[in-house]
Write an enzyme that holds these catalytic residues in place. Sequence first.
Site, PDB file in Angstrom:
ATOM      1  N   ARG A   5     -19.948  22.948   7.162  1.00  0.00           N
ATOM      2  CA  ARG A   5     -20.559  24.189   7.669  1.00  0.00           C
ATOM      3  C   ARG A   5     -20.904  24.047   9.151  1.00  0.00           C
ATOM      4  NH1 ARG A   5     -21.866  29.740   6.133  1.00  0.00           N
ATOM      5  NH2 ARG A   5     -22.055  29.103   3.966  1.00  0.00           N
TER       6      ARG A   5
ATOM      7  N   GLU B   4     -30.454  33.175   5.886  1.00  0.00           N
ATOM      8  CA  GLU B   4     -30.246  32.111   6.857  1.00  0.00           C
ATOM      9  C   GLU B   4     -29.983  32.581   8.291  1.00  0.00           C
ATOM     10  OE1 GLU B   4     -28.154  28.499   4.560  1.00  0.00           O
ATOM     11  OE2 GLU B   4     -27.237  30.455   4.212  1.00  0.00           O
TER      12      GLU B   4
END
Length: 769
Positions: free
Chosen positions: A322, A724
């Site tokens: 990620r 997020e």
Amino acid sequence: MAVARRVIETKTVGRTLAHDSAALHVQGSATYVDDMREPEGLVHVYPGFAKDGALGRIKSLDLSAVASAPGVLRVLTAKDVPGLNDCAPVFGGDPILADGRIMFHGQVIFAVVAETREAARRATKLAKIEIAAEKPAVTVEDALAAKTNDVGEPYQFLRRDPAKALASATHIVSESFRVGGQEHFYLEGQVSLAEPEEHGAMTVHCSTQHPSEVQFLIAHMLHVPAALVTVECRRMGGAFGGKESQAAQWACLAALAARLTGRPAKCRLDRDEDMMLTGKRHDFRVDYRAGFDAKGRVTAVDVDFLARCGYSADLSNAICDRTMFHADNAYFYPAARIATRRLRTNTVSNTAFRGFGGPQGMIFAERLMEVIAIRTGQDPLDVRKANLYGVKGDVTPYGMKVEDNIAPEIIAALEKSSDYRARRKKIAAFNTKSPVLKKGISLTPVKFGISFTLTHLNQAGALVHVYTDGSVHLNHGGTEMGQGLYTKVAQVVAEEFGIAAADVRITATTTGKVPNTSATAASSGADLNGMAAKAAASTIRNRLVDFAAKQWKVPKRSIRFEDGKVLIGNRAMPFGDLARQAHIARISLSSTGYYATPKISWDRPKAKGRPFFYFAYGAACSEVTIDTLTGEMTVDRVDILHDVGRSLNPGLDIGQVEGGFVQGMGWLTTEELVFDDQGRLRTHAPSTYKIPCASDVPADFRVKLFESRGNKEDTIYRSKAVGEPPLMLGISVWTAIFDAVASLKPGAIPQLDAPATPEAILRAGKGLR
């Protein structure tokens, strides 16, 4: 040709409704695991570890004084585990109780079961443990020098030939800098309560983001089928990723104690040991070279992210992936090599944290924009604009086309509303006249991919019951950690039935109702569970429509559900009356629902595909003042414009944006993790580890949701994830500090690491002078 987005008018979805637990939170009566009424015969479990040593063989383990301490019932070691002694989420290597060897300071070797928690905790201190100590690898440099086996294979994205592009670049910059980790500091610590049941079954109340994973790990440990273990979570007092994989060890210890004593057992860590024994956000050393032209446009990027992962894999491989996915942030790199090393160190295994590696990749992109601006003498915002992905669909380094790119639109709107240009001029004038205090300003974008990058995790289930009085029971696989997921999903179900959200009964997440769920993570809680709940409610609604059409001989299109009533042609009746009539007619009023995210795919070996369903966007403009004599910093003003598509609940979404920003700001300014050369965490309490407090929140804090046309993709009511992405808005504070430090010597690049603590600011300032 653009495809028109279908807009559904709603009455409950899209309204600001209070969090379902808001009143309980204010009253202090919301029930968390440690608040539950303790069952008769409850025992308490507390973990024990060696006081010294981070790596080495356990030479001797004398637990006799522990076992004979007042109130102690028994002491648990690895030999007491009937099944698999491992609580790893994916790859193994995380023993519940260390056996023969420790790999980090604080690794759990034994656990005490006692009549009281205090007795158990005190008894752990009586253990006599001798470790044949070996030199631990603590830092990135230690791991590289020791040539330890990485916790995962090196991995990279490669586009074109970056070496060739760098060789022909007009300008080249080469740097190395550090990005620190972060402690989750959830208000509710790690805690589990296990209750043994007949036939070897076990019910565990656990503060976890992933009840299904905890269920399977306990089942493996006890060597029983998963169906004999039920894991339940009504709410968590915060998690931020720290309870995605690392709640399991403490749940396993509670379940093991319950199995061996035949009594209910609770395991709750105190704050210091919670911080010592659980993982953090990954810290990185970032080494890069980049080429750019005279206008500041990037021509090539070659970057290595060296991650300090800790002693085991945990979730490091997905997290480092990620980081790579977001090393471009909102910018197009014509030629790129983006690579990671997943380094093993003798420290607690780092783990998921809000953003899941994305923030570390994104801060690299934003630092690069700042450095290019210094080298070319341009405004950093102009450099950012010059490098943005185009609106016609540029392709990322991992082969995904960027569609519906609204970053330029959001940046332009925020540039205007924040009065960026005029403030930039005022700051320049201020800095010219002020020898000690220096100001900085920065406007940074966020482009964050939404979906689990492990494709099969993008699925969810739900269970909905309609009772004959018209009330509704809702259950789904998502967990509530304060973010308001339960409220949003209840609004979705209420909308489907045309009833008030208050008529939807929210129930605890439990593996006994919805099986095989994914973690509530990747910002996908509402996307996945909202769709699953809508599917379940739609099934029941369609049954009711079919029944009503047949019963009163009207076309289905003339039946509507609204304001607690059902309009059937010219007839109107309360929703509960229709439910009662349907029950009498033997119509099922219960249904499961299921959803799997469409369109996504990811071929990791080829590093190509579409790992994300869509991108969420946002931008923040932050202004700071630093004191060059002390390194102190204040955030003077923050303007945020954030994209949530068509919001399910604007009040909750704004709360997430505000909280995410402050948490991101804390990561990059005050929150510094310090390990000594023996691998001991020295910042393991609020006295030495500083999260932002109320006085750190900017006094001038302007947060708005972007007036969106709705998500291009067919998400739940065209909304976008909000968990997020806002955290990375806090990067604008760090780049504003970078800008302020850079004003000390125009044209020079500050050697500023993250977090930008007062000490780091002083070091960077002295380096320029």
